[in-house]
Design an enzyme around this catalytic site. Sequence first.
Site, PDB file in Angstrom:
ATOM      1  CB  CYS A 112      -0.952   0.006   1.186  1.00 29.90           C
ATOM      2  SG  CYS A 112      -2.053  -1.409   1.200  1.00 29.90           S
ATOM      3  CG  HIS A 253      -2.991   3.482   2.450  1.00 29.81           C
ATOM      4  ND1 HIS A 253      -3.605   3.174   1.253  1.00 29.81           N
ATOM      5  CD2 HIS A 253      -3.005   2.334   3.188  1.00 29.81           C
ATOM      6  CE1 HIS A 253      -3.952   1.902   1.261  1.00 29.81           C
ATOM      7  NE2 HIS A 253      -3.608   1.376   2.422  1.00 29.81           N
ATOM      8  CG  ASN A 283      -6.446  -0.779   1.707  1.00 33.24           C
ATOM      9  OD1 ASN A 283      -5.829  -0.352   0.730  1.00 33.24           O
ATOM     10  ND2 ASN A 283      -5.854  -1.255   2.787  1.00 33.24           N
TER      11      ASN A 283
HETATM   12  C1  COA Z   1      -9.701  -5.084  10.656  1.00 36.18           C
HETATM   13  C2  COA Z   1     -10.256  -4.052  11.607  1.00 36.18           C
HETATM   14  C3  COA Z   1     -11.267  -3.166  10.893  1.00 36.18           C
HETATM   15  C4  COA Z   1     -10.965  -4.771  12.751  1.00 36.18           C
HETATM   16  O1  COA Z   1     -11.442  -3.845  13.680  1.00 36.18           O
HETATM   17  P1  COA Z   1     -11.278  -4.127  15.245  1.00 36.18           P
HETATM   18  O2  COA Z   1     -11.963  -3.050  15.992  1.00 36.18           O
HETATM   19  O3  COA Z   1      -9.820  -4.321  15.478  1.00 36.18           O
HETATM   20  O4  COA Z   1     -12.122  -5.427  15.395  1.00 36.18           O
HETATM   21  P2  COA Z   1     -11.648  -6.790  16.074  1.00 36.18           P
HETATM   22  O5  COA Z   1     -10.561  -7.393  15.298  1.00 36.18           O
HETATM   23  O6  COA Z   1     -11.446  -6.503  17.532  1.00 36.18           O
HETATM   24  O7  COA Z   1     -12.878  -7.715  15.864  1.00 36.18           O
HETATM   25  C5  COA Z   1     -13.949  -7.621  16.763  1.00 36.18           C
HETATM   26  C6  COA Z   1     -14.897  -8.759  16.503  1.00 36.18           C
HETATM   27  O8  COA Z   1     -15.533  -8.571  15.220  1.00 36.18           O
HETATM   28  C7  COA Z   1     -15.443  -9.781  14.480  1.00 36.18           C
HETATM   29  N1  COA Z   1     -15.362  -9.451  13.067  1.00 36.18           N
HETATM   30  C8  COA Z   1     -14.263  -9.393  12.301  1.00 36.18           C
HETATM   31  N2  COA Z   1     -14.615  -9.052  11.054  1.00 36.18           N
HETATM   32  C9  COA Z   1     -15.948  -8.876  11.050  1.00 36.18           C
HETATM   33  C10 COA Z   1     -16.859  -8.504  10.075  1.00 36.18           C
HETATM   34  N3  COA Z   1     -16.500  -8.232   8.811  1.00 36.18           N
HETATM   35  N4  COA Z   1     -18.165  -8.395  10.407  1.00 36.18           N
HETATM   36  C11 COA Z   1     -18.567  -8.651  11.667  1.00 36.18           C
HETATM   37  N5  COA Z   1     -17.733  -9.025  12.647  1.00 36.18           N
HETATM   38  C12 COA Z   1     -16.435  -9.119  12.335  1.00 36.18           C
HETATM   39  C13 COA Z   1     -14.212 -10.466  14.982  1.00 36.18           C
HETATM   40  O9  COA Z   1     -14.299 -11.844  14.713  1.00 36.18           O
HETATM   41  C14 COA Z   1     -14.255 -10.144  16.440  1.00 36.18           C
HETATM   42  O10 COA Z   1     -15.148 -11.008  17.056  1.00 36.18           O
HETATM   43  P3  COA Z   1     -14.773 -11.714  18.476  1.00 36.18           P
HETATM   44  O11 COA Z   1     -14.548 -10.553  19.404  1.00 36.18           O
HETATM   45  O12 COA Z   1     -15.962 -12.517  18.763  1.00 36.18           O
HETATM   46  O13 COA Z   1     -13.528 -12.487  18.185  1.00 36.18           O
HETATM   47  C15 COA Z   1      -9.130  -3.179  12.197  1.00 36.18           C
HETATM   48  O14 COA Z   1      -8.341  -3.954  13.068  1.00 36.18           O
HETATM   49  C16 COA Z   1      -8.265  -2.579  11.141  1.00 36.18           C
HETATM   50  O15 COA Z   1      -8.717  -1.767  10.354  1.00 36.18           O
HETATM   51  N6  COA Z   1      -6.979  -2.913  11.119  1.00 36.18           N
HETATM   52  C17 COA Z   1      -6.062  -2.369  10.143  1.00 36.18           C
HETATM   53  C18 COA Z   1      -6.286  -3.034   8.830  1.00 36.18           C
HETATM   54  C19 COA Z   1      -5.631  -2.333   7.698  1.00 36.18           C
HETATM   55  O16 COA Z   1      -5.630  -1.138   7.624  1.00 36.18           O
HETATM   56  N7  COA Z   1      -5.077  -3.104   6.788  1.00 36.18           N
HETATM   57  C20 COA Z   1      -4.514  -2.621   5.591  1.00 36.18           C
HETATM   58  C21 COA Z   1      -3.117  -2.245   5.768  1.00 36.18           C
HETATM   59  S1  COA Z   1      -2.524  -1.455   4.320  1.00 36.18           S
END
Ligand code: COA
Length: 326
Positions: A112, A253, A283
């Site tokens: 990215c 980004h 993204n």
């Molecule tokens: C991925 C992301 C959105 C998740 O958000 P978060 O607040 O960290 O959420 P969590 O990982 O704590 O997940 C919380 C719960 O939602 C669930 N969950 C994950 N994806 C889900 C979805 N699409 N829909 C519903 N629930 C979901 C998980 O399983 C978890 O459940 P659990 O608590 O029972 O295990 C966040 O971590 C993020 O944006 N990270 C950076 C990713 C990124 O930018 N990547 C690109 C890099 S270039």
Amino acid sequence: MPSTVILGTGSYAPERVLTNAELSTTVDTSDEWIHSRSGIRERRIAAPGETTSDMAVRAAQVADAGVTAADIDLLIVATITPDQPLPAVSCLIQHKLGMRTNTACFDLNAACSGFVYALDTASAMLASGRYRHALVIGAEKLSSIVDWQDRTTCVLFGDGAGAIVLGLSEQPGLGLLGTKLGAYGDCTDLLCITHGGSSNPTTPESIAARDHCLRMKGKEVFKLAVRAMDEAARDILEQHQLHADQIGLVIPHQANLRIIEAISEYLELPMERFFVNVERYGNTSAASIPIALDEARRTGRIKPGDLTLLVAFGAGLTYGSALIRW
Ligand SMILES: CC(C)(COP(=O)(O)OP(=O)(O)OC[C@H]1O[C@@H](n2cnc3c(N)ncnc32)[C@H](O)[C@@H]1OP(=O)(O)O)[C@@H](O)C(=O)NCCC(=O)NCCS
């Protein structure tokens, strides 16, 4: 020394819109979860048969640089989703755009952050005096590497392309003023595709396990992304003895609205100074900044004399920032 300036920008997004509501019919998710965690409402998905090179060509063709394909002697394409492993997608694009055969063409993979890396590379090559005009493209068909059964990743990504044309100017203090690039190579496992390369070639088992798809440890990536982008932004501001307040527009980004909001808070710069379109595209990896840059220019968010800060992070984990005076 002449400055490297952006002569024009263009972008392209496939027609097909995939909304959160539609995604929630195929994986266990909801518009509310996706939007509250990431800011994303919808993303674009390439048509069947539409390739990364097709999208890149469309973006380049609408770039308002006032030069023709024959004027370009350097083409760099930042991507993690080339049409095929070999040859470089830049060569396919060169041919589709009818560019001269004495154009240097290569791909660059910094995930990215790829566009910021490619911008820096192209600028250095132009500054060497050996090239006159560079076409720099960020293009991705992430829909081809996402695991559509994995709700933790498939909701976040989309397809698209953005392009810029770079040239040289004798006017000092204009164009690309500086960059800061880096990588946390000790964190490669946070965002990766483990199979399909030379260490783990594709096997029937790896295909069955969908190991050729993108995997991510979202929470860890989130934390490191905020740290890396904040540092990359601060470093370049310090290098140029600038205060964040002097930046007209930050183009980050577009991975997650909450990451952008965290950077806004850390830099003490209001969200109005940040360009955000993640809600419409998700993204798009290396395409995210050039698409945003093109939209920012075309909607009048960038004026002559303005300072713009690009800041990115991605798998690697790579990061990069770039400072531009228009
Ligand atoms: C991925 C992301 C959105 C998740 O958000 P978060 O607040 O960290 O959420 P969590 O990982 O704590 O997940 C919380 C719960 O939602 C669930 N969950 C994950 N994806 C889900 C979805 N699409 N829909 C519903 N629930 C979901 C998980 O399983 C978890 O459940 P659990 O608590 O029972 O295990 C966040 O971590 C993020 O944006 N990270 C950076 C990713 C990124 O930018 N990547 C690109 C890099 S270039």
